[in-house]
Design a protein around this motif. Structure first.
Motif, short mmCIF file in Angstrom:
data_model
loop_
_atom_site.label_atom_id
_atom_site.label_comp_id
_atom_site.label_asym_id
_atom_site.label_seq_id
_atom_site.Cartn_x
_atom_site.Cartn_y
_atom_site.Cartn_z
N VAL A 108 15.39 -1.50 2.51
CA VAL A 108 14.12 -1.27 3.41
C VAL A 108 14.02 -2.50 4.12
CG1 VAL A 108 11.80 -0.76 3.33
CG2 VAL A 108 13.64 0.45 1.70
N ALA A 109 13.55 -2.33 5.46
CA ALA A 109 13.13 -3.48 6.08
C ALA A 109 11.77 -3.16 6.61
CB ALA A 109 14.05 -3.60 7.36
N GLU A 110 10.81 -4.36 7.10
CA GLU A 110 9.50 -4.02 7.52
C GLU A 110 9.55 -4.53 9.05
OE1 GLU A 110 5.25 -3.83 5.48
OE2 GLU A 110 6.15 -5.98 5.75
N ILE A 111 8.74 -4.04 9.86
CA ILE A 111 8.67 -4.68 11.09
C ILE A 111 7.31 -4.14 12.05
CG2 ILE A 111 11.11 -3.89 11.83
CD1 ILE A 111 10.15 -1.36 13.17
N PRO A 112 6.67 -4.88 12.43
CA PRO A 112 5.41 -4.95 13.16
C PRO A 112 5.37 -3.50 13.96
CG PRO A 112 6.64 -6.72 14.15
CD PRO A 112 7.40 -6.10 13.19
N ASN A 113 4.06 -2.99 14.42
CA ASN A 113 4.03 -1.75 15.15
C ASN A 113 2.77 -1.52 15.51
OD1 ASN A 113 5.14 0.79 16.37
ND2 ASN A 113 4.42 1.62 14.62
N THR A 114 2.24 -2.76 16.08
CA THR A 114 0.93 -2.81 16.59
C THR A 114 0.55 -1.72 17.85
OG1 THR A 114 1.66 -4.65 18.05
CG2 THR A 114 0.28 -5.07 15.89
N ASP A 115 1.67 -1.68 18.63
CA ASP A 115 1.64 -0.72 19.96
C ASP A 115 1.98 0.75 19.51
OD1 ASP A 115 4.00 -1.22 19.43
OD2 ASP A 115 4.35 -1.87 21.64
N LEU A 146 -0.38 2.56 10.63
CA LEU A 146 1.05 2.53 11.25
C LEU A 146 1.20 0.86 11.85
CD1 LEU A 146 1.55 6.15 12.81
CD2 LEU A 146 2.37 4.95 10.76
N SER A 147 0.36 -0.01 11.58
CA SER A 147 0.28 -1.30 12.55
C SER A 147 1.67 -1.93 11.75
CB SER A 147 -0.86 -2.06 12.06
OG SER A 147 -0.92 -2.29 10.56
N ARG A 148 2.37 -1.57 10.61
CA ARG A 148 3.43 -2.09 10.26
C ARG A 148 4.24 -0.93 9.67
NH1 ARG A 148 3.98 -7.70 10.40
NH2 ARG A 148 5.83 -7.25 9.54
N VAL A 149 5.42 -0.77 9.72
CA VAL A 149 6.20 0.50 9.21
C VAL A 149 7.58 -0.12 8.63
CG1 VAL A 149 5.33 2.07 11.04
CG2 VAL A 149 7.33 0.60 11.62
#
Length: 406
Positions: free
Chosen positions: A307-314, A252-255
């Motif tokens: 579809v878009a991709e976003i960072p999700n490190t936290d 899930l570091s990128r979703v």
């Protein structure tokens, strides 16, 4: 004519003499003879209209600014974009989902990870016991031993042939046998790789304990979080209609953010466009980019999947959450951009309050394009100016107060 004016002049003269002789006469009497109105007009003329204008500077020191809880910020250049706002849903990235399945028949002997645990790539998360893997390992060890013996024979026959001690036929037979045993060894090794063993495990087999021959480690194919576990200890897995999937690991570091865009807006949407994601209950926003625009339009909803991709490190953006996406249709650089909270209106015109050494100065501004909580300042401010951005209504109220008279 002269006869008619004479009585009037006599009466006026008598009244003037009366006022001069009796200065204590009442105001009413003075007004009656025409003197009170002139005095009032003179007093009114003594007050210039300039005194009625309001000052544009509000004196205020740092202590008063702090007590009024007025925050300040500098203004400068920024990017302003026209955005299309659409709803969306957070989903796991399809490129970061791994289904951990078995490639042989066996029984679950150990479960080293539970739902919710973080795993790293190649970490052992379960152990199986299988007769199939035991047979494959035994076959490999036998083929390896045979190959080593045959290599030694081949080296000996080659030396004898080079010394012309043995016949050529013996040398050729030994070489052929060595090639065959090497091929069998490679076939046995490939079978172990197909069952899920790694090269390091295969190399260590000759020195491994005998009890480990029937055990097979199940490793995480990617780093992430274990979100599903479909077996328990002792579960039979493998072929013949048995369960083959043990775990599901998700990174899930990128979703992804799945959006539904109306067909009329599709011509403005392109892959690579930046998109800003926000959600109710979260003060933070995140910026990603569009990675896919479907060429198909749903016949019922008349929308297309984007579809878009976003960072999700936290791990703030949880799959399944509803979000709002603002797609940047066009972007441009603005010389001065200010928070919308800094703008007040006075007499119908927008103003801001600029910090000076003495306090705050009212400054008329011309507004341009607005984006979310910021607005372009076309004129009235220069890059580097410091303005009040919160509690500006108190400054407006202070400005509206009448000027104290001396």
């Amino acid at each position: 004519m002269a006869r008619r004016l004479f009585p009037v002049l006599v009466a006026f003269a008598a009244g003037a003499a009366l006022v001069a002789l009796a200065p204590g006469l009442s105001t009413t009497l003075q007004r009656a003879v025409g003197f009170g109105a002139d005095k009032k007009a003179a007093q009114s003329a003594a007050k210039p209209e300039a005194a009625e204008t309001k000052t544009s500077v509000i004196p205020m020191d740092d202590e008063r600014i702090k007590l009024a809880q007025i925050e300040q910020a500098g203004v400068g250049p920024a990017t302003i974009a026209k955005r299309l706002v659409v709803p969306g849903t957070i989903v796991p990235s399809a490129n970061r989902i791994a289904h951990v399945s078995v490639k042989l028949s066996g029984t679950v002997a150990e479960l080293r990870k539970n739902i919710g645990n973080d795993v790293v790539k190649d970490e052992v998360i379960a152990v199986l016991e299988s007769r199939e893997v035991a047979d494959a390992k035994s076959e490999y060890l036998a083929a390896r031993l045979t190959d080593e013996l045959q290599r030694e024979l081949f080296v000996r026959d080659k030396m004898l042939w080079d010394s012309r001690v043995s016949t050529e036929q013996q040398f050729l037979r030994s070489r052929t046998t060595a090639a065959q045993t090497d091929m069998r060894l490679n076939i046995a090794r490939q079978k172990l790789l197909a069952l899920g063993l790694q090269d390091s495990e295969i190399v260590a087999l000759p020195k491994a304990p005998e009890a480990s021959l029937r055990r097979q480690d199940v490793r995480a194919p990617i780093s992430g979080r274990l979100v599903e576990r479909k077996v328990e200890l002792g579960t039979a897995v493998g072929r013949d209609s048995l369960e083959t999937e043990l775990f599901v690991v998700v990174d899930l570091s990128r979703v992804w953010v799945e959006l539904s865009v109306a067909s009329a807006d599709l011509p403005s949407i392109k892959e690579g466009q930046p998109v800003r994601i926000s959600a109710r209950g979260l003060s933070e926003t995140v910026t990603g980019k569009i990675i896919f625009v479907s060429p198909l339009v749903d016949k019922d909803t008349r929308t297309a999947r984007v579809v878009a991709e976003i960072p999700n490190t936290d791990a703030r953006w949880r799959p399944g959450s509803f979000v709002t996406a603002a797609i940047a249709l066009n972007e441009r650089d603005a010389a001065v951009v200010a928070p919308i909270s800094a703008i007040q209106k006075l007499d119908g015109r927008p103003i801001v309050f600029v910090r000076t050494k003495d306090g705050f100065e009212k400054r008329d501004v011309v507004l341009g394009q607005r984006e979310d909580e910021t607005v372009e300042i076309v004129s009235g401010l220069m890059p580097g100016d410091t303005i009040a951005v919160t509690n500006t209504f108190s400054l407006k109220a202070e400005l509206a107060k009448p000027k104290d008279e001396d």
